[in-house]
Design a protein around this motif. Structure first.
Motif, PDB file in Angstrom:
ATOM      1  N   GLU A 278       0.795  -1.098   0.137  1.00 34.30           N
ATOM      2  CA  GLU A 278      -0.120  -0.224   0.051  1.00 34.30           C
ATOM      3  C   GLU A 278       0.859   1.226   0.099  1.00 34.30           C
ATOM      4  N   PHE A 279       1.969   1.239   0.491  1.00 29.84           N
ATOM      5  CA  PHE A 279       2.857   2.695   1.071  1.00 29.84           C
ATOM      6  C   PHE A 279       4.345   1.918   0.550  1.00 29.84           C
ATOM      7  N   VAL A 280       5.179   2.766   0.022  1.00 27.11           N
ATOM      8  CA  VAL A 280       6.381   2.789   0.139  1.00 27.11           C
ATOM      9  C   VAL A 280       6.963   3.958   0.475  1.00 27.11           C
ATOM     10  N   THR A 281       8.072   4.163   1.078  1.00 30.46           N
ATOM     11  CA  THR A 281       8.805   5.295   1.505  1.00 30.46           C
ATOM     12  C   THR A 281       9.959   5.633   0.393  1.00 30.46           C
ATOM     13  N   ILE A 282      10.025   6.936   0.040  1.00 29.92           N
ATOM     14  CA  ILE A 282      11.141   7.353  -0.804  1.00 29.92           C
ATOM     15  C   ILE A 282      11.892   8.321   0.015  1.00 29.92           C
ATOM     16  N   ARG A 296      23.615  16.881  10.138  1.00 32.76           N
ATOM     17  CA  ARG A 296      22.319  16.664  10.264  1.00 32.76           C
ATOM     18  C   ARG A 296      21.666  15.714   9.319  1.00 32.76           C
ATOM     19  N   ASN A 297      20.395  15.195   9.467  1.00 33.60           N
ATOM     20  CA  ASN A 297      19.516  14.533   8.637  1.00 33.60           C
ATOM     21  C   ASN A 297      18.704  15.184   7.624  1.00 33.60           C
ATOM     22  N   ARG A 298      18.950  15.698   6.538  1.00 35.09           N
ATOM     23  CA  ARG A 298      18.278  16.480   5.826  1.00 35.09           C
ATOM     24  C   ARG A 298      17.578  15.960   4.694  1.00 35.09           C
ATOM     25  N   GLN A 299      17.548  14.505   4.735  1.00 33.61           N
ATOM     26  CA  GLN A 299      16.835  13.802   3.526  1.00 33.61           C
ATOM     27  C   GLN A 299      15.399  14.184   3.555  1.00 33.61           C
ATOM     28  N   VAL A 300      14.862  14.208   2.346  1.00 35.71           N
ATOM     29  CA  VAL A 300      13.261  14.375   2.261  1.00 35.71           C
ATOM     30  C   VAL A 300      12.891  12.931   2.272  1.00 35.71           C
ATOM     31  N   VAL A 301      11.981  12.632   3.263  1.00 38.50           N
ATOM     32  CA  VAL A 301      11.203  11.418   3.545  1.00 38.50           C
ATOM     33  C   VAL A 301       9.770  11.642   3.088  1.00 38.50           C
ATOM     34  N   VAL A 326       4.103  12.032  -1.117  1.00 37.80           N
ATOM     35  CA  VAL A 326       3.518  12.866  -0.086  1.00 37.80           C
ATOM     36  C   VAL A 326       4.731  13.096   0.925  1.00 37.80           C
ATOM     37  N   ASP A 327       4.934  14.417   1.384  1.00 30.72           N
ATOM     38  CA  ASP A 327       6.128  14.741   2.275  1.00 30.72           C
ATOM     39  C   ASP A 327       5.562  14.252   3.655  1.00 30.72           C
ATOM     40  N   GLU A 328       6.746  13.766   4.452  1.00 35.60           N
ATOM     41  CA  GLU A 328       6.234  13.085   5.792  1.00 35.60           C
ATOM     42  C   GLU A 328       6.814  13.898   6.833  1.00 35.60           C
ATOM     43  N   ARG A 329       7.989  14.990   6.411  1.00 36.69           N
ATOM     44  CA  ARG A 329       8.803  15.437   7.358  1.00 36.69           C
ATOM     45  C   ARG A 329       7.969  16.074   8.420  1.00 36.69           C
ATOM     46  N   VAL A 355      16.236   4.834  -1.352  1.00 39.69           N
ATOM     47  CA  VAL A 355      16.832   5.908  -1.120  1.00 39.69           C
ATOM     48  C   VAL A 355      17.721   6.324  -2.294  1.00 39.69           C
ATOM     49  N   ASN A 356      17.485   7.577  -2.684  1.00 41.41           N
ATOM     50  CA  ASN A 356      18.008   7.954  -3.847  1.00 41.41           C
ATOM     51  C   ASN A 356      19.356   8.772  -3.450  1.00 41.41           C
ATOM     52  N   LEU A 357      20.674   8.106  -3.710  1.00 39.74           N
ATOM     53  CA  LEU A 357      21.907   8.484  -3.312  1.00 39.74           C
ATOM     54  C   LEU A 357      22.796   8.855  -4.361  1.00 39.74           C
ATOM     55  N   GLU A 358      22.061   9.240  -5.763  1.00 39.60           N
ATOM     56  CA  GLU A 358      22.989   9.455  -7.106  1.00 39.60           C
ATOM     57  C   GLU A 358      23.801  10.455  -7.064  1.00 39.60           C
ATOM     58  N   GLY A 359      23.443  11.626  -5.846  1.00 41.31           N
ATOM     59  CA  GLY A 359      24.436  12.702  -5.867  1.00 41.31           C
ATOM     60  C   GLY A 359      25.307  12.641  -5.006  1.00 41.31           C
ATOM     61  N   THR A 360      25.438  11.448  -4.311  1.00 44.21           N
ATOM     62  CA  THR A 360      26.593  11.300  -3.303  1.00 44.21           C
ATOM     63  C   THR A 360      28.000  11.304  -3.986  1.00 44.21           C
ATOM     64  N   LYS A 361      28.863  12.049  -3.448  1.00 45.45           N
ATOM     65  CA  LYS A 361      30.407  12.378  -3.924  1.00 45.45           C
ATOM     66  C   LYS A 361      31.275  11.098  -3.279  1.00 45.45           C
TER      67      LYS A 361
END
Length: 426
Positions: A278-282, A296-301, A326-329, A355-361
């Motif tokens: 029913e739900f997945v988390t992004i 800090r934990n700045r990810q959008v959940v 749908v933003d859960e923060r 979890v989208n980490l494509e921008g991780t350096k």
């Protein structure tokens, strides 16, 4: 299996100078505390030419300067004396732990084993958790493991309450820069920065799952044994997947993250022989915080609701992931604050989580001018529904992606077969 990693020695490094009184308390945000039962494990491999001539003292010295900047990483968890005992970090310069170890394999042999059993990398990161003596539990361990060929791995074990994977990656990248002779710079921080706001329609959080109570031993329970599986997708494979998914709607544009997430979501629903969950988390990085590397934990959940049967078209699923988040923060913050920061909960694996980490350096890390030949991150404390990390990967000049899944052990084998025969991913 033989004793792969041995002769472990543990020591402590502290900041080069005492943290000033005005910075002695690091208040934890609600999102920080939502992540308290999760732990980040990162590993980097370097060939012998990158570490030739380096000794453990060189590796430690760079941390003295690094911890002047990331002084919270050198602190310990305390509970506020006011209100309900909300956890915070006392920046008391107690230090981070350094682990030195030897490996019985050379780097090439290790990476050969890793192709079939990614869990072997568990030997290269120290499996720390916080508690039961919170006040004495280090927040960070860094393990240096020397291979027989002269190569080395750097294993980072990072308490998620300090920050997300982008923060952890920035931390270890700065250590490498200091080791290379570059003076440390203070991470940019703009606490009042605007955030990407997704629609918020829910009346309760769908991304959290309460557990416990766990008290001062911050470990999330599981009902099944979890296993890690990781695979590489080349640029060519990625192009083929995108073309295949969009063949009936060539004008549609979907991103690699949504493509991979949709394929795995659909495949798991088929394996579980049920309706799409029913739900997945992004979890994604906040675009307004790009370059903001302070702890800090700045990810959008966010969550996506989808109740169609698992034979739904993959393109349809990918579009849902892209457009129906749908933003859960705010709701997460409300629930955490309602319990004075003491809610025992998990985010990763509460639902199936992507979890989208494509921008991780990750591949910007280098020693003596030589870049890492392999880098990857995993997460501990994942709930039974599992997590999928989508990370960048540089392999022989190919800018592909690394997909790392932490799933129920019983599902991993079936999922590997499904991805191989339906999508030519292995």
């Amino acid at each position: 299996m033989e004793n792969l990693v041995y002769n472990k020695r543990i020591s402590t490094v502290v900041p080069a100078r005492m943290t000033p009184e005005e910075k002695s308390s690091h208040e934890l945000t609600s999102m920080d505390l939502a992540m308290k039962l999760h732990y980040i494990r990162g590993v980097y491999f370097f060939e012998s030419k990158a570490v030739e001539g380096l000794v453990i003292l060189d590796l430690k010295k760079a941390f003295f300067q690094l911890l002047n900047v990331y002084f919270a990483a050198s602190g310990r968890v305390r509970r506020s004396e006011h209100g309900g005992g909300r956890p915070m970090i006392k920046c008391n310069d107690s230090g981070v732990r350094i682990v030195e170890a030897q490996c019985s394999k050379n780097l090439e042999e290790w990476m050969g084993i890793m192709k079939d059993d990614h869990s072997i990398n568990d030997h290269l990161t120290y499996k720390h958790v916080l508690g039961p003596d919170l006040g004495f539990s280090p927040l960070v361990f860094v393990q240096f493991t020397w291979f027989q060929c002269g190569g080395m791995s750097v294993g980072l074990s990072w308490s998620h309450i300090l920050g997300d994977i982008f923060t952890a990656s920035a931390f270890i990248n700065m250590w490498a820069q200091i080791l290379g002779g570059h003076p440390p710079r203070h991470p940019a921080e703009n606490p009042s920065s605007e955030t990407d706001k997704l629609p918020c329609f829910t009346t309760k959080s769908c991304s959290l799952k309460t557990v416990g109570p766990v008290g001062d031993y911050w470990v999330a329970p599981n009902n099944c044994k979890m296993r890690t599986h990781s695979f590489h997708i080349t640029e060519q494979q990625l192009h083929h997947l995108l073309t295949k998914i969009c063949r009936l709607s060539p004008s549609e544009k979907i991103r690699p993250f949504e493509c991979i997430s949709a394929i795995i979501w659909k495949s798991l629903a088929k394996i579980r022989k049920e309706l799409m969950q029913e739900f997945v988390t992004i979890c994604t990085h906040n675009s307004h915080d790009i370059g903001n590397e302070s702890p800090r934990n700045r990810q959008v959940v966010s969550t996506v609701e989808f109740d169609a049967h698992f034979d739904a078209d993959v393109l349809h699923v990918a579009n849902f992931i892209a457009k129906k988040q749908v933003d859960e923060r705010e709701k997460i913050a409300e629930l955490i604050d309602k319990e004075d920061g003491n809610l025992d909960c998990i985010v990763y694996g509460a639902n199936l989580t992507f979890v989208n980490l494509e921008g991780t350096k990750m591949y910007e890390m280098e020693l003596k001018g030589v870049k890492t030949v392999y880098a990857n991150y995993t997460i501990d404390g994942v709930g039974d529904n599992g997590v999928v990390l989508v990370l960048p990967e540089m392999k022989d000049g190919d800018k592909g992606l690394r997909v790392t899944m932490i799933m129920s052990e019983n599902e991993v084998a079936e999922l590997k077969n499904e991805l191989k025969y339906e999508w030519s991913i292995n």
